[in-house]
Motif scaffolding. Structure first.
Motif, PDB file in Angstrom:
ATOM      1  N   UNK A  90       1.098  -1.347  -0.184  1.00 15.95           N
ATOM      2  CA  UNK A  90      -0.278   0.090   0.343  1.00 15.95           C
ATOM      3  C   UNK A  90       1.499   1.077  -0.251  1.00 15.95           C
ATOM      4  N   UNK A  91       0.350   1.992  -0.692  1.00 15.67           N
ATOM      5  CA  UNK A  91       1.042   3.974  -1.071  1.00 15.67           C
ATOM      6  C   UNK A  91       0.008   4.531  -0.774  1.00 15.67           C
ATOM      7  N   UNK A  92       0.722   5.179   0.594  1.00 14.47           N
ATOM      8  CA  UNK A  92      -0.064   6.919   0.310  1.00 14.47           C
ATOM      9  C   UNK A  92       0.406   8.102  -0.726  1.00 14.47           C
ATOM     10  N   UNK A  93       0.293   8.775  -1.384  1.00 15.16           N
ATOM     11  CA  UNK A  93       0.928  10.225  -1.983  1.00 15.16           C
ATOM     12  C   UNK A  93       0.403  11.086  -1.832  1.00 15.16           C
ATOM     13  N   UNK A  94       0.075  11.673  -0.604  1.00 15.88           N
ATOM     14  CA  UNK A  94      -0.276  12.525  -0.137  1.00 15.88           C
ATOM     15  C   UNK A  94      -0.284  14.299  -0.868  1.00 15.88           C
ATOM     16  N   UNK A  95      -0.847  14.570  -1.477  1.00 18.51           N
ATOM     17  CA  UNK A  95      -1.192  16.019  -2.185  1.00 18.51           C
ATOM     18  C   UNK A  95       0.031  16.924  -1.290  1.00 18.51           C
ATOM     19  N   UNK A  96       0.042  17.355  -0.281  1.00 16.41           N
ATOM     20  CA  UNK A  96       0.905  18.165   0.010  1.00 16.41           C
ATOM     21  C   UNK A  96       2.288  17.626   1.012  1.00 16.41           C
ATOM     22  N   UNK A  97       1.990  16.023   1.470  1.00 17.23           N
ATOM     23  CA  UNK A  97       3.305  15.618   2.162  1.00 17.23           C
ATOM     24  C   UNK A  97       4.130  14.922   1.397  1.00 17.23           C
ATOM     25  N   UNK A  98       3.499  14.544   0.342  1.00 23.87           N
ATOM     26  CA  UNK A  98       4.288  13.670  -0.793  1.00 23.87           C
ATOM     27  C   UNK A  98       3.965  12.210  -0.550  1.00 23.87           C
ATOM     28  N   UNK A  99       4.927  11.432  -0.579  1.00 32.06           N
ATOM     29  CA  UNK A  99       4.890  10.150  -0.194  1.00 32.06           C
ATOM     30  C   UNK A  99       4.083   9.231   1.394  1.00 32.06           C
ATOM     31  N   UNK A 100       4.082   9.079   1.915  1.00 35.80           N
ATOM     32  CA  UNK A 100       4.153   8.878   3.193  1.00 35.80           C
ATOM     33  C   UNK A 100       4.343   7.116   3.901  1.00 35.80           C
ATOM     34  N   UNK A 101       5.089   6.973   4.440  1.00 37.91           N
ATOM     35  CA  UNK A 101       5.017   5.208   4.988  1.00 37.91           C
ATOM     36  C   UNK A 101       3.762   5.331   5.763  1.00 37.91           C
ATOM     37  N   UNK A 102       3.727   3.504   5.056  1.00 37.09           N
ATOM     38  CA  UNK A 102       2.409   2.858   6.219  1.00 37.09           C
ATOM     39  C   UNK A 102       2.783   2.802   7.044  1.00 37.09           C
ATOM     40  N   UNK A 103       3.941   2.368   7.367  1.00 33.50           N
ATOM     41  CA  UNK A 103       3.879   2.482   8.931  1.00 33.50           C
ATOM     42  C   UNK A 103       3.305   3.966  10.693  1.00 33.50           C
ATOM     43  N   UNK A 104       3.691   5.430   9.040  1.00 36.39           N
ATOM     44  CA  UNK A 104       3.109   6.584   9.667  1.00 36.39           C
ATOM     45  C   UNK A 104       1.206   6.317   9.932  1.00 36.39           C
ATOM     46  N   UNK A 105       1.098   5.668   9.034  1.00 36.07           N
ATOM     47  CA  UNK A 105      -0.744   5.811   8.517  1.00 36.07           C
ATOM     48  C   UNK A 105      -1.842   4.753   9.341  1.00 36.07           C
ATOM     49  N   UNK A 106      -0.845   2.966   8.417  1.00 36.20           N
ATOM     50  CA  UNK A 106      -1.472   1.967   8.944  1.00 36.20           C
ATOM     51  C   UNK A 106      -1.994   2.211  10.603  1.00 36.20           C
ATOM     52  N   UNK A 107      -1.518   2.113  11.200  1.00 35.58           N
ATOM     53  CA  UNK A 107      -2.000   1.898  12.996  1.00 35.58           C
ATOM     54  C   UNK A 107      -2.716   2.809  13.304  1.00 35.58           C
ATOM     55  N   UNK A 108      -2.853   4.373  12.516  1.00 37.90           N
ATOM     56  CA  UNK A 108      -4.251   5.134  12.539  1.00 37.90           C
ATOM     57  C   UNK A 108      -5.604   4.337  11.921  1.00 37.90           C
ATOM     58  N   UNK A 109      -5.146   3.780  11.136  1.00 39.57           N
ATOM     59  CA  UNK A 109      -5.915   3.672  10.149  1.00 39.57           C
ATOM     60  C   UNK A 109      -6.928   2.967  11.231  1.00 39.57           C
ATOM     61  N   UNK A 110      -6.184   1.472  11.557  1.00 39.95           N
ATOM     62  CA  UNK A 110      -6.635   0.607  12.335  1.00 39.95           C
ATOM     63  C   UNK A 110      -7.786   1.164  13.579  1.00 39.95           C
ATOM     64  N   UNK A 111      -6.767   2.335  14.545  1.00 40.92           N
ATOM     65  CA  UNK A 111      -7.423   2.557  15.637  1.00 40.92           C
ATOM     66  C   UNK A 111      -8.391   3.340  15.543  1.00 40.92           C
ATOM     67  N   UNK A 112      -9.072   4.275  14.246  1.00 40.60           N
ATOM     68  CA  UNK A 112      -9.858   4.911  13.822  1.00 40.60           C
ATOM     69  C   UNK A 112     -11.110   4.382  13.105  1.00 40.60           C
ATOM     70  N   UNK A 113     -10.786   2.885  12.610  1.00 42.30           N
ATOM     71  CA  UNK A 113     -12.215   2.074  11.691  1.00 42.30           C
ATOM     72  C   UNK A 113     -11.407   2.569   9.990  1.00 42.30           C
ATOM     73  N   UNK A 114     -11.082   3.541  10.041  1.00 37.42           N
ATOM     74  CA  UNK A 114     -10.639   3.400   8.534  1.00 37.42           C
ATOM     75  C   UNK A 114      -9.879   2.741   7.663  1.00 37.42           C
ATOM     76  N   UNK A 115      -9.658   1.760   9.181  1.00 31.15           N
ATOM     77  CA  UNK A 115      -8.493   0.438   7.769  1.00 31.15           C
ATOM     78  C   UNK A 115      -9.959  -0.603   7.040  1.00 31.15           C
ATOM     79  N   UNK A 116     -10.622  -0.320   7.409  1.00 35.05           N
ATOM     80  CA  UNK A 116     -12.340  -1.873   7.163  1.00 35.05           C
ATOM     81  C   UNK A 116     -12.371  -0.638   5.322  1.00 35.05           C
ATOM     82  N   UNK A 117     -12.170   0.707   5.430  1.00 37.49           N
ATOM     83  CA  UNK A 117     -12.977   0.198   4.080  1.00 37.49           C
ATOM     84  C   UNK A 117     -11.360   0.628   2.878  1.00 37.49           C
TER      85      UNK A 117
END
Length: 320
Positions: A90-117
């Protein structure tokens, strides 16, 4: 890997696992990462300047904004060198930050419920793109603990396969021990259902936890993946070689294939072939690539590609 993840693996054990062109110091603000209200325009999202701390709202909006994509790292046959499958990353290319490492956002997605969609999107996208690849090679998709605990997850997988037209035996789901330890009974039920569908299951980062052997007694996986931490220590003494040989013996006893990941040198590849690895993965064989680039590689390989995909589960003798 110790942190939860969806479709991210530390390919090659590098500090840049998703192929970033440069390393950003997370302790230093990124120049221009916090535009003024006039520059950002009305309604623009406010972004934190530290890559390790993206906001939940940004993670949740990434999918709707088309900021997520998949890259695929080739997995090659140890016997032929041909691509036998690819792991979706999985890659996230943020429109301002550019590429964001998955280790920086996947745990947050898990805790917020965004991981399901996000997980549903990864599964659908990987199946759809892999269905367009020539040959019968598989696509490997990492699964989060939250997904594997959902009673309807096997049905979700079946729906993704049906919509894409991908054959069930071309999909492999990768789990880590953290997935198994949360609710073992629910997870094992889902694993049995998925294997009955024809989907293969791999136990990733094998040997890094403490419960793998117990789970192997309860349920035979189709594959184990040996973590880079063992591969990188192969030339440092006999302990790592002994442990890797033992992992192969365990896998062969249960009739499972072995994929060694994080390979960076020819010496590592040669040793792992000698020890009985069926497949090899790492930057030595190629970086993560877009789906269309993978399709081109597979077309170039021709018959060698199909031979690699048909290889037996275990490339070594069963232990007594």
């Amino acid at each position: 890997m110790s942190s939860p993840r969806l479709a991210f693996a530390e390919a090659g054990g590098r500090s840049d696992p998703i192929g970033l062109s440069s390393v950003v110091d997370p302790a230093r603000p990124i120049p221009g990462s916090e535009p003024s209200a006039a520059e950002a325009g009305p309604g623009a999202r406010t972004i934190r300047s530290h890559l390790e701390d993206p906001r939940a709202a940004d993670v949740q909006a990434a999918l709707a904004g088309g900021e997520l994509s998949l890259a695929y790292q080739p997995i090659v046959s140890a016997a032929t060198g041909a691509i036998s499958g690819c792991e979706a990353l999985l890659r996230w290319n943020h429109p301002i930050l550019g590429p964001v490492p998955p280790a920086s956002f996947v745990p947050l997605a898990e805790t917020t419920g965004a991981i399901t969609p996000i997980g549903a999107w990864v599964l659908d996208t990987a199946c759809r793109q892999a269905a367009a690849w020539p040959g019968t090679g598989r696509v490997s998709v990492n699964v989060s603990p939250i997904q594997m605990q959902e009673p309807g997850f096997p049905a979700r997988v079946a729906a993704a396969l049906g919509a894409s037209g991908l054959a069930t035996d071309r999909l492999e789901l990768e789990l880590t021990e953290s997935v198994l330890m949360r609710d073992p009974a629910a997870v094992l039920r889902n694993i049995r259902t998925l294997r009955a569908l024809g989907v293969s299951i791999a136990l990733d980062d094998f040997g890094t936890g403490f419960s793998s052997l117990g789970y192997l007694q309860q349920l035979v996986f189709d594959r184990i993946k040996i973590d880079r931490s063992f591969i990188g220590a192969l030339n440092g003494g006999g302990t790592s070689r002994f442990l890797i040989r033992t992992m192969h013996d365990i896998a062969h006893y249960f009739g499972m294939a072995v994929t060694a990941e994080g390979i960076e040198t020819e010496d590592e590849a040669r040793t792992l072939r000698e020890l009985g690895s069926a497949e090899l993965q790492g930057f030595l064989f190629g970086p993560p690539l877009p789906g269309d680039a993978v399709a081109s590689l597979l077309r170039e390989q021709g018959p060698r590609r199909d031979e690699a995909a048909r290889q037996p589960r275990s490339s070594g003798p069963a232990a007594p």
